[in-house]
Design an enzyme around this catalytic site. Sequence first.
Site, PDB file in Angstrom:
ATOM      1  N   VAL A 404       1.060  -1.307  -0.008  1.00 15.59           N
ATOM      2  CA  VAL A 404      -0.067   0.153   0.113  1.00 15.59           C
ATOM      3  C   VAL A 404       1.118   1.521   0.150  1.00 15.59           C
ATOM      4  CG1 VAL A 404      -1.487  -1.005   1.077  1.00 15.59           C
ATOM      5  CG2 VAL A 404      -0.824  -0.353   2.471  1.00 15.59           C
ATOM      6  N   GLU A 406       2.966   4.427   0.925  1.00 21.66           N
ATOM      7  CA  GLU A 406       4.698   4.163   1.496  1.00 21.66           C
ATOM      8  C   GLU A 406       4.262   5.076   2.473  1.00 21.66           C
ATOM      9  OE1 GLU A 406       6.848   2.360   1.674  1.00 21.66           O
ATOM     10  OE2 GLU A 406       8.426   3.105   1.602  1.00 21.66           O
ATOM     11  N   HIS A 454      11.654  -6.604  -0.932  1.00 27.74           N
ATOM     12  CA  HIS A 454      11.673  -5.500  -1.594  1.00 27.74           C
ATOM     13  C   HIS A 454      11.659  -5.625  -3.457  1.00 27.74           C
ATOM     14  CE1 HIS A 454      13.520  -1.363  -3.057  1.00 27.74           C
ATOM     15  NE2 HIS A 454      12.580  -1.707  -3.132  1.00 27.74           N
TER      16      HIS A 454
HETATM   17  P1  NAI Z   1       0.640   2.650  -6.030  1.00 27.07           P
HETATM   18  O1  NAI Z   1       0.127   3.846  -5.332  1.00 27.07           O
HETATM   19  O2  NAI Z   1       0.579   2.340  -7.109  1.00 27.07           O
HETATM   20  O3  NAI Z   1       0.020   1.274  -4.953  1.00 27.07           O
HETATM   21  C1  NAI Z   1      -0.843   2.528  -3.405  1.00 27.07           C
HETATM   22  C2  NAI Z   1      -1.495   0.824  -3.909  1.00 27.07           C
HETATM   23  O4  NAI Z   1      -2.438   0.479  -1.681  1.00 27.07           O
HETATM   24  C3  NAI Z   1      -3.356   1.539  -4.281  1.00 27.07           C
HETATM   25  O5  NAI Z   1      -3.659   0.692  -5.293  1.00 27.07           O
HETATM   26  C4  NAI Z   1      -4.537   2.229  -3.055  1.00 27.07           C
HETATM   27  O6  NAI Z   1      -5.132   2.230  -3.145  1.00 27.07           O
HETATM   28  C5  NAI Z   1      -3.728   0.865  -2.006  1.00 27.07           C
HETATM   29  N1  NAI Z   1      -3.959   1.055  -0.724  1.00 27.07           N
HETATM   30  C6  NAI Z   1      -4.048   2.651  -0.320  1.00 27.07           C
HETATM   31  N2  NAI Z   1      -3.990   2.270   1.067  1.00 27.07           N
HETATM   32  C7  NAI Z   1      -5.241   1.238   0.805  1.00 27.07           C
HETATM   33  C8  NAI Z   1      -5.562   0.732   2.323  1.00 27.07           C
HETATM   34  N3  NAI Z   1      -5.628   1.157   3.608  1.00 27.07           N
HETATM   35  N4  NAI Z   1      -6.552   0.015   2.312  1.00 27.07           N
HETATM   36  C9  NAI Z   1      -6.191  -0.811   1.075  1.00 27.07           C
HETATM   37  N5  NAI Z   1      -5.196  -0.177   0.220  1.00 27.07           N
HETATM   38  C10 NAI Z   1      -5.045   0.690   0.138  1.00 27.07           C
HETATM   39  O7  NAI Z   1       2.223   2.686  -5.429  1.00 27.07           O
HETATM   40  P2  NAI Z   1       3.156   1.195  -5.318  1.00 27.07           P
HETATM   41  O8  NAI Z   1       4.172   2.432  -6.458  1.00 27.07           O
HETATM   42  O9  NAI Z   1       2.422   0.436  -5.950  1.00 27.07           O
HETATM   43  O10 NAI Z   1       3.936   1.459  -4.365  1.00 27.07           O
HETATM   44  C11 NAI Z   1       3.938   0.485  -3.093  1.00 27.07           C
HETATM   45  C12 NAI Z   1       4.633   0.131  -2.021  1.00 27.07           C
HETATM   46  O11 NAI Z   1       5.625  -0.115  -2.674  1.00 27.07           O
HETATM   47  C13 NAI Z   1       4.999   1.397  -1.570  1.00 27.07           C
HETATM   48  O12 NAI Z   1       5.375   0.978   0.252  1.00 27.07           O
HETATM   49  C14 NAI Z   1       6.782   1.666  -1.992  1.00 27.07           C
HETATM   50  O13 NAI Z   1       7.365   2.666  -1.572  1.00 27.07           O
HETATM   51  C15 NAI Z   1       6.408   0.558  -2.691  1.00 27.07           C
HETATM   52  N6  NAI Z   1       7.638   0.677  -3.851  1.00 27.07           N
HETATM   53  C16 NAI Z   1       7.868   1.017  -4.568  1.00 27.07           C
HETATM   54  C17 NAI Z   1       8.541   0.771  -5.778  1.00 27.07           C
HETATM   55  C18 NAI Z   1       7.961   1.808  -7.138  1.00 27.07           C
HETATM   56  O14 NAI Z   1       8.679   1.499  -8.150  1.00 27.07           O
HETATM   57  N7  NAI Z   1       6.247   2.522  -7.472  1.00 27.07           N
HETATM   58  C19 NAI Z   1       9.211   0.160  -6.270  1.00 27.07           C
HETATM   59  C20 NAI Z   1       9.718  -1.010  -4.894  1.00 27.07           C
HETATM   60  C21 NAI Z   1       8.324  -0.648  -3.550  1.00 27.07           C
END
Ligand code: NAI
Length: 724
Positions: A404, A406, A454
């Site tokens: 979810v 960050e 990760h």
């Molecule tokens: P994103 O914003 O694309 O997706 C996050 C998802 O979590 C969204 O679909 C949102 O609706 C959902 N969400 C938020 N709050 C929620 C809740 N209370 N209950 C259920 N769902 C909820 O973000 P992304 O890029 O996928 O990143 C997710 C995690 O992965 C973060 O912790 C980020 O730091 C990490 N990450 C991201 C990378 C990247 O390149 N984007 C690479 C490696 C890790």
Amino acid sequence: MQTLTMHVDAQGIALITLNDPARPMNVVGPAFIDDFIEAIERVATDPSIVGAIVTSAKPAFMAGADLKHLMSLFDAGVSRQQAFALSRRASVEMHRRLETCGKPFVSAINGLALGGGFELCLACHWRVIVDDPKAVVGLPEVNVGLLAGSGGTQRLLRMIGVDKALPLLLDGKSVTPQEALALGMVDAVVPATELLPTARRWLIETPNPVRKWDTKNYRLPEGAGLLSSSLATTYSMNVAKVGAKTFHNYPAPIAILDCVFEGALMPFDKALTVESKHFARLMSGPVARNIVRTNFVNKGLADRLARRPEGVPKFDARKIGVLGAGMMGSGIAYVAALAAIDVVLLDATQEQAERGRDYSRKLLAGAVERGRRDQASADAILARITATSSYSALADCDLVIEAVFEDKSVKADVTRQAEAVLQKSAFFASNTSTLPISELARQSDRPERYIGLHFFSPVDRMPLVEIIVGKQTSETTVAQALDLVAQLRMTPIVVNDSRGFYTSRVFQTFIHEGMRMLEEGVEPALIENAARFAGMPVGPLAVLDEVSIELPWKIVMQSREALGDAYDLPCSYDVMRRMLDEFKRPGRRGGGGFYDYPEGGKKRLWSELKSAFPPVAPQPSVDEAGKRILYIQALETARCLEEGVLTHAADADIGSVLAWGFPSYTGGTLSLIDAVGLSTFIEECERMAAAYGPRFKPSAWLRERAIRGHLFHAVAGHASEAVA
Ligand code: NAI
């Protein structure tokens, strides 16, 4: 003879069957070379033998060199003379002897034949191959920083011509039997049952074959050297192409071009000597060693879970939960479904969860469209993913991966909700890219079962997973997390907890250094080009535009909040602040950053960038700027090892190459230091600390290592050190 058997039939045809009992694939190593030379001598000298067929008892004919053996030679500090002698033994005593012994040899290629395996086929007088698209052939040595050093480059160019040989040698691409036939690399393609009968027929019909290059007055039909007008263009085009692709960081492609150019001008035996000389230079240089060590030997060990704690029963994930169906969650769900794991993909609303599942639907539809997968298998994979907003669906999952936002409090909230329904035996993983795992684990009812997994974006194309072990994470959890990564067919590295772990932390130094140079007045184009010439896939400013400057900015803000005065602001703080606050240019998706993105056109550096950060005179050299970019990453990696964030040099190297494209010719961040030499590296860092700031100052620990001559990897008699 251990690696092959030889059976002579009533007609005097010797059947040499490659069958190394110690390995799943036949490989070219010292035992095989000894055995095969012995077999050739028997065929050559036994008057009752009329010729020989070479085939394999394994599904593959033969892979290339035994990489483990190569690594042991590298570690022993193989000299140029020794490497030359090795090449000559395979090239002259084995393949050339086979070719000129007066008896015909046919290779009956029953499966894949690559590198040294295909060189053997090329040395035979005739080649028949099974009609199976999986039985690919080729000379991929360039991919390990080498060239085909047993006559491969010389035979290929004479058999199929310089024009066709060069792309195969320079790209290391393998081809199917039908493609090989069309190119002239093999002589016949037949069904499996016809392989040996066809070989036998040819042998009987051709008792005294002579290769065309051994006939009197042989000349390459297209001519040779620069006097041949068509070849002159081919060579100059390829030199330019190699330069543009490798920035001359990889010596193998140029050595291959040399080999082909010089070899084509010479009689065959002389050309073999030239090939061996070039091979020896590559083999005794650092690049092949670095690539083989990191990309093959150590990556292979990581894939086979060398770091798995012992004594934990094998874990087989049947069903996993993924929390957050955004970019990362939907990618993780896709790779898990591909690996035949059932997935519960959960988001705040059903609609958002469905959107995450649609990501898999899209990728699968693409695969069907390209003919890579049939509709039924695509449907079956998609059916493994259940999109939901209901936590109760997680009840029987073997583990949950949280992806979810960050944000600590959002993560804490979903962790609590998931654990309330999750079976006690399940473990919980966070895909956080920066938040310390041990802190997140405080919100969990099972901190010993809490771990960081990760993944990188896009998940389906990035093969690495950084496993982060928190303060309380149990060995069972580490072992099960590793088993899961293997199930997903990805490569794991294992690191200890810290802010940014290993990969994000070191990657940050790359982008901060790039921005810092901009602030110092280095020309933006010079910064970008220097990074690319040094081997980084993309310049730091272009990367920042892609990920958005807001991302490192957020990390800085979070770190400052968490650590207060103990946190040192990064060297690029003011650049980020100005780009975001003053110029409102966060990156590509935000309408532009360091670059402009004209609609329908190519991106170009932002026209105002130079007035925002005026260049100064004199400018640093490209080499100096590139070195600065690589060294700051290597130094930060050494700090990770010193602090125990990393415990194995191999993890550092694999992680750097696979996670953010640290150039593979260096072997990775720590191999780079070994190759430069620790004392030289320290001297250079001292110089840069004086010129650019204290972040380049090497620690007492690193100096101490230099005094003790303590390398990160074993070379030439130095002790190997796996654990810091
Ligand atoms: P994103 O914003 O694309 O997706 C996050 C998802 O979590 C969204 O679909 C949102 O609706 C959902 N969400 C938020 N709050 C929620 C809740 N209370 N209950 C259920 N769902 C909820 O973000 P992304 O890029 O996928 O990143 C997710 C995690 O992965 C973060 O912790 C980020 O730091 C990490 N990450 C991201 C990378 C990247 O390149 N984007 C690479 C490696 C890790």
